[in-house]
Scaffold this active site. Structure first.
Site, PDB file in Angstrom:
ATOM      1  N   HIS A  24       0.840  -1.204   0.000  1.00  0.00           N
ATOM      2  CA  HIS A  24       0.000   0.000   0.000  1.00  0.00           C
ATOM      3  C   HIS A  24       0.876   1.254   0.000  1.00  0.00           C
ATOM      4  CE1 HIS A  24      -3.612   2.400   1.362  1.00  0.00           C
ATOM      5  NE2 HIS A  24      -2.636   3.188   1.783  1.00  0.00           N
ATOM      6  N   GLU A  25       1.837   1.300   0.912  1.00  0.00           N
ATOM      7  CA  GLU A  25       2.696   2.478   1.009  1.00  0.00           C
ATOM      8  C   GLU A  25       3.644   2.596  -0.180  1.00  0.00           C
ATOM      9  OE1 GLU A  25       2.364   4.903   3.038  1.00  0.00           O
ATOM     10  OE2 GLU A  25       0.788   3.939   4.194  1.00  0.00           O
ATOM     11  N   HIS A  28       1.955   4.233  -3.123  1.00  0.00           N
ATOM     12  CA  HIS A  28       1.882   5.696  -3.045  1.00  0.00           C
ATOM     13  C   HIS A  28       3.176   6.317  -3.575  1.00  0.00           C
ATOM     14  CE1 HIS A  28      -1.909   5.993  -1.038  1.00  0.00           C
ATOM     15  NE2 HIS A  28      -1.506   5.473   0.109  1.00  0.00           N
TER      16      HIS A  28
END
Length: 228
Positions: A24-25, A28
């Protein structure tokens, strides 16, 4: 939960949680780099190495406490990937794509995990149950993380999407909520049970917020993966 039970639960939750939060990170940071800001890349945060993303509280303590308490769902967070929105080529618009990259990645991970459930029949029975639990938990944790992060509150991804969509000057005013966002969220999580009790609700208000979209995604992914 006794020690043996906790160890078994940890063995089927740890990997799904680490993968969900790490990717998820990283998503980004990857999207920000594609759109003009290489801050996360230069700091080594666009990586699959979970050690670069682990937050002691959000990645370990919170999911662990929820696991021990037998919460109806697990969630957590990692160290936020640094993004300099001013360096994006189109800051207001690109903020939306950077924010969406994380939840979209989680939905894709949930779909892949659902597809891999078909492989379980080819595994020895001694490890098949463990693999099935990991994959089922991966579907759950990724979808919970995706839906939770899309709540329209800065600094959650949903808050950034709203900021990017709102016209000036409303976008700037809404963005100022970010300085209070974590406090609001933490207060909601901690006080939720008392609010539920006061209004005669049998579940945490957060479950009522994320439950319906979570169920929609579970049904959709189960259908697309051929599990139904």
């Amino acid at each position: 939960m006794d020690t043996a039970g906790f160890g078994q639960a940890l063995s089927v939750w740890l990997l799904p949680i680490l993968l969900a939060i790490t990717l998820h990170e990283a998503a980004h940071g990857w999207m920000a780099n594609r759109l003009g800001d290489d801050t996360a890349l230069r700091l080594g945060r666009v990586t699959f190495n979970p050690l670069k993303h682990i937050d002691p509280v959000g990645t370990i303590m919170v999911p662990g406490v929820l696991l021990i308490l037998g919460a109806p769902f697990l969630f957590g967070w990692a160290k936020p990937v640094p993004v300099n929105f001013g360096r994006l080529r189109h800051p207001k618009r690109d903020m939306i794509w950077v924010a969406l990259a994380g939840p979209v990645t989680n939905v894709l991970l949930a779909f892949i995990a659902a597809l891999l459930i078909h492989v379980i029949v080819y595994l020895p029975e001694t490890v098949g149950w463990w693999a099935l639990e990991n994959l089922a938990n991966a579907v759950q944790i990724n979808l919970v993380l995706a839906v939770f992060n899309m709540l329209p509150l800065p600094p959650l991804d949903g808050g950034r999407v709203v900021t990017g969509l709102l016209p000036y000057p409303y976008a700037g005013r809404f963005a100022t909520l970010e300085r209070y966002g974590f406090i609001i969220l933490l207060s909601f999580l901690l006080l939720g049970p008392y609010v539920a009790q006061a209004f005669g609700m049998g579940v945490h208000p957060l479950v009522l917020l994320i439950g319906p979209p979570y169920e929609v995604l579970v049904n959709l992914i189960s259908t697309l993966a051929g599990l139904r």
